[in-house]
Design a protein around this motif. Structure first.
Motif, PDB file in Angstrom:
ATOM      1  N   ARG A 127     -10.001 -33.608  16.968  1.00  0.00           N
ATOM      2  CA  ARG A 127      -9.455 -34.696  17.807  1.00  0.00           C
ATOM      3  C   ARG A 127      -7.947 -34.492  18.025  1.00  0.00           C
ATOM      4  N   ALA A 128      -7.259 -34.136  16.947  1.00  0.00           N
ATOM      5  CA  ALA A 128      -5.807 -33.936  17.046  1.00  0.00           C
ATOM      6  C   ALA A 128      -5.494 -32.783  18.006  1.00  0.00           C
ATOM      7  N   SER A 129      -6.326 -31.745  17.988  1.00  0.00           N
ATOM      8  CA  SER A 129      -6.102 -30.591  18.870  1.00  0.00           C
ATOM      9  C   SER A 129      -6.198 -31.003  20.336  1.00  0.00           C
ATOM     10  N   GLN A 130      -7.165 -31.871  20.640  1.00  0.00           N
ATOM     11  CA  GLN A 130      -7.312 -32.362  22.019  1.00  0.00           C
ATOM     12  C   GLN A 130      -6.045 -33.085  22.461  1.00  0.00           C
ATOM     13  N   LEU A 131      -5.575 -33.984  21.606  1.00  0.00           N
ATOM     14  CA  LEU A 131      -4.385 -34.778  21.958  1.00  0.00           C
ATOM     15  C   LEU A 131      -3.140 -33.900  22.023  1.00  0.00           C
ATOM     16  N   LEU A 132      -3.103 -32.902  21.152  1.00  0.00           N
ATOM     17  CA  LEU A 132      -1.949 -32.007  21.138  1.00  0.00           C
ATOM     18  C   LEU A 132      -1.823 -31.267  22.472  1.00  0.00           C
ATOM     19  N   VAL A 133      -2.965 -30.780  22.966  1.00  0.00           N
ATOM     20  CA  VAL A 133      -2.963 -30.048  24.237  1.00  0.00           C
ATOM     21  C   VAL A 133      -2.483 -30.965  25.360  1.00  0.00           C
ATOM     22  N   LEU A 134      -2.861 -32.237  25.270  1.00  0.00           N
ATOM     23  CA  LEU A 134      -2.450 -33.203  26.283  1.00  0.00           C
ATOM     24  C   LEU A 134      -0.934 -33.476  26.228  1.00  0.00           C
ATOM     25  N   TRP A 135      -0.400 -33.635  25.023  1.00  0.00           N
ATOM     26  CA  TRP A 135       0.978 -34.138  24.893  1.00  0.00           C
ATOM     27  C   TRP A 135       2.017 -33.076  24.533  1.00  0.00           C
ATOM     28  N   GLU A 136       1.626 -32.102  23.724  1.00  0.00           N
ATOM     29  CA  GLU A 136       2.647 -31.194  23.168  1.00  0.00           C
ATOM     30  C   GLU A 136       2.527 -29.761  23.674  1.00  0.00           C
ATOM     31  N   GLY A 137       1.297 -29.274  23.839  1.00  0.00           N
ATOM     32  CA  GLY A 137       1.106 -27.885  24.238  1.00  0.00           C
ATOM     33  C   GLY A 137      -0.087 -27.297  23.516  1.00  0.00           C
ATOM     34  N   PHE A 138      -0.358 -26.023  23.757  1.00  0.00           N
ATOM     35  CA  PHE A 138      -1.508 -25.374  23.124  1.00  0.00           C
ATOM     36  C   PHE A 138      -1.389 -25.444  21.594  1.00  0.00           C
ATOM     37  N   ILE A 139      -2.524 -25.396  20.928  1.00  0.00           N
ATOM     38  CA  ILE A 139      -2.561 -25.676  19.481  1.00  0.00           C
ATOM     39  C   ILE A 139      -1.818 -24.654  18.623  1.00  0.00           C
ATOM     40  N   THR A 140      -1.425 -23.506  19.199  1.00  0.00           N
ATOM     41  CA  THR A 140      -0.669 -22.563  18.365  1.00  0.00           C
ATOM     42  C   THR A 140       0.846 -22.634  18.615  1.00  0.00           C
ATOM     43  N   TYR A 141       1.282 -23.548  19.499  1.00  0.00           N
ATOM     44  CA  TYR A 141       2.751 -23.690  19.601  1.00  0.00           C
ATOM     45  C   TYR A 141       3.239 -25.128  19.611  1.00  0.00           C
ATOM     46  N   GLY A 142       2.394 -26.071  20.081  1.00  0.00           N
ATOM     47  CA  GLY A 142       2.709 -27.494  19.945  1.00  0.00           C
ATOM     48  C   GLY A 142       4.118 -27.911  20.330  1.00  0.00           C
ATOM     49  N   GLY A 143       4.591 -27.516  21.501  1.00  0.00           N
ATOM     50  CA  GLY A 143       5.891 -28.014  21.951  1.00  0.00           C
ATOM     51  C   GLY A 143       7.074 -27.212  21.435  1.00  0.00           C
ATOM     52  N   LEU A 144       6.814 -26.104  20.760  1.00  0.00           N
ATOM     53  CA  LEU A 144       7.912 -25.280  20.227  1.00  0.00           C
ATOM     54  C   LEU A 144       7.810 -23.849  20.769  1.00  0.00           C
ATOM     55  N   ALA A 145       8.934 -23.139  20.730  1.00  0.00           N
ATOM     56  CA  ALA A 145       8.914 -21.708  21.031  1.00  0.00           C
ATOM     57  C   ALA A 145       8.454 -20.950  19.783  1.00  0.00           C
ATOM     58  N   GLY A 146       7.973 -19.733  19.971  1.00  0.00           N
ATOM     59  CA  GLY A 146       7.570 -18.902  18.832  1.00  0.00           C
ATOM     60  C   GLY A 146       8.699 -18.771  17.827  1.00  0.00           C
ATOM     61  N   ARG A 147       9.921 -18.618  18.331  1.00  0.00           N
ATOM     62  CA  ARG A 147      11.070 -18.452  17.412  1.00  0.00           C
ATOM     63  C   ARG A 147      11.298 -19.701  16.560  1.00  0.00           C
ATOM     64  N   ASP A 148      11.019 -20.881  17.126  1.00  0.00           N
ATOM     65  CA  ASP A 148      11.177 -22.116  16.341  1.00  0.00           C
ATOM     66  C   ASP A 148      10.143 -22.168  15.208  1.00  0.00           C
ATOM     67  N   LEU A 149       8.931 -21.699  15.523  1.00  0.00           N
ATOM     68  CA  LEU A 149       7.874 -21.693  14.492  1.00  0.00           C
ATOM     69  C   LEU A 149       8.293 -20.788  13.331  1.00  0.00           C
ATOM     70  N   GLU A 150       8.904 -19.661  13.668  1.00  0.00           N
ATOM     71  CA  GLU A 150       9.319 -18.700  12.632  1.00  0.00           C
ATOM     72  C   GLU A 150      10.427 -19.291  11.761  1.00  0.00           C
ATOM     73  N   ALA A 151      11.418 -19.923  12.422  1.00  0.00           N
ATOM     74  CA  ALA A 151      12.531 -20.517  11.654  1.00  0.00           C
ATOM     75  C   ALA A 151      11.987 -21.599  10.723  1.00  0.00           C
TER      76      ALA A 151
END
Ligand code: P61
Length: 458
Positions: free
Chosen positions: A278-302
């Motif tokens: 359920r959270a994945s569905q809402l994430l795609v709607l509001w934040e972005g695909f489930i492997t980045y969620g509104g962040l750049a790859g570099r932000d995920l690494e930091a």
């Protein structure tokens, strides 16, 4: 031994800033309508508005940003973060979000129906607002000591387990889809929650099948307090303590802008697969695909790197040491603060600091204005401006129990000299406190008043 354990890092990059003159600050604050939120960052000398998103990143985190993989789906940094979350927090599933409140929004939209209740030790304001936004009721059940500024209870952030039990009996477990614990308890002064309390809360909830979610944004600082203060944990590492804390929970929300040591980032984690879907569905709607969620790859690494660095015990010893150092310097001169100091901030008790100013004349706001005028220090009022409200039936103003001014210390940003400067300005102001006048509104917005209100001295 020095009074403050030295920084376990040295400075490689500097950001120059300058102290304005008193005359400049008077003009700046008048133009800002005496609302510190409208003062430009470059006109602030020591910025203690928040510890959120204001950390200095390490060389390892900056290096991590260079290996950001900016593919839309399944970037390598997502897997590094997934490994970190699984190692430290132990949850099976997670989704990244751009910050803490986005994780809250997804969680409550996925779990609540209108009329449901969510008890907590104390919900943070964004958590509270996100629960109410989907028609739920946010309920705070802190222990009694939480509201006593001079109580030296070692775990003043705890939830009152008996009140929780009674609350569930009163409203019925079917109307409580989850309960929360905020660690550390920001709204109560950054006070820690003990492992015994997490365990006891979980035990009660388990009897009714109610899941427990932790608001984890200062999890490392909470783990360090447990190591220092809770019997049986002195020889455990902060990592072991963090793992035990989260082992009692069914999931967590995280603003990585605090103990993730990043300027932006967060996540929502859980064990329940259906909730993850359920959270994945809402994430795609509001934040972005489930492997980045509104962040750049570099932000995920930091973030993946920062979550580990925050558990470093030498860093935590210095970090919490800084907060306690500032608190002790103030206490030595009898400046009234919330005791004991919490993990991320020192809170001035404005009612005792300015006893001649009634709450109707906003003593906290007056103190914030003077900290800026005297020393270019930016703090935030957590008192009547933020919380006073008109009683719906009598129309009378209701003022909060606590009238506080928060001095939040950004992580790895300021040195002991900066803290000494802050202490000196406050002590000097305390000596001439009778000269401080109260304030009144010249513009009072209908909600979230503190961000946009304007004031003048009485
Ligand atoms: C702070 F005046 N805290 O303390 P986000 N949970 C907890 C927090 O402390 C928290 C969030 C969730 C802030 C920033 C802040 O009206 C305000 O990443 C325990 O900011 O979305 C944030 O995390 C939310 C200050 C936020 C405010 C809202 O300074």
């Amino acid at each position: 031994m020095p009074r403050l354990v030295p920084e376990p890092y040295r400075i490689k990059v500097v950001e120059p800033f300058r102290l304005t003159t008193r005359a400049e600050r008077e003009a700046i604050l008048t133009a800002a309508g005496y609302n510190i939120f409208f003062v430009k960052s470059e006109e602030v000398y020591i910025d203690l508005l928040t510890d959120s998103g204001t950390s200095a990143m390490s060389d390892a985190q900056w290096a991590g940003m260079m290996v950001g993989d900016e593919a839309y789906a399944c970037c390598r940094n997502y897997y590094n973060l997934k490994g970190t979350i699984s190692d430290i927090f132990g949850f099976r599933y997670f989704v990244p979000t751009h910050q803490g409140r986005a994780a809250e929004k997804v969680l409550f939209a996925a779990m609540l129906k209108p009329g449901d209740y969510v008890p907590s030790n104390t919900h943070f304001d964004t958590t509270h607002a996100n629960i109410e936004a989907v028609g739920g009721h946010a309920v705070d059940l802190p222990i009694a000591e939480t509201l006593v500024p001079t109580s030296r209870h070692p775990f003043k952030g705890n939830m009152d387990v008996e009140r929780l039990r009674r609350f569930i009996a009163d409203v019925g477990a079917q109307r409580i889809p989850l309960a929360m614990l905020t660690i550390t308890n920001n709204s109560s002064g950054g006070q820690p929650v003990s492992l015994a309390n997490v365990r006891a809360v979980k035990e009660v909830l388990a009897q009714y099948g109610i899941p427990l979610f932790i608001d984890a944004c200062r999890y490392a600082e909470n783990a360090y307090f447990i190591k220092q203060r809770e019997a049986g944990y002195a020889d455990k590492t902060t990592l072991e303590i963090a793992r035990e804390m989260f082992s009692y929970a069914d999931g967590c929300t995280m603003s990585a802008k605090k103990d993730g040591l990043v300027n932006i980032g967060g996540f929502l984690a859980m064990n329940d697969e259906r909730l993850y879907q359920r959270a994945s569905q809402l994430l795609v709607l509001w934040e972005g695909f489930i492997t980045y969620g509104g962040l750049a790859g570099r932000d995920l690494e930091a973030m993946a790197r920062g979550l580990w660095e925050a558990l470093d015990e030498k860093y935590l010893q210095h970090r919490i040491g800084q907060v306690h150092y500032l608190a002790e310097r103030l206490l030595e001169q009898d400046v009234p603060i919330v005791e004991p100091p919490g993990g991320h901030a020192v809170y001035l008790d404005a009612r005792r600091f300015l006893p001649h100013i009634p709450q109707a004349q906003l003593p906290g706001q007056a103190l914030v204005a003077h900290l800026y005028l005297e020393g270019g220090i930016r703090a935030v009022e957590i008192g009547s401006v933020m919380f006073a409200h008109k009683d719906k039936t009598t129309g009378e103003w209701k003022y909060p129990e606590l009238e506080l001014v928060r001095l939040a210390i950004p992580r790895r940003v300021y040195t002991q000299t900066h803290l000494d400067y802050v202490a000196d300005v406050i002590i000097e102001l305390y000596r001439k406190r009778e000269q401080v006048r109260g304030m009144r509104y010249t513009y009072e917005p209908p909600f979230l008043r503190h961000f946009t209100a304007r004031f003048e001295f009485v």
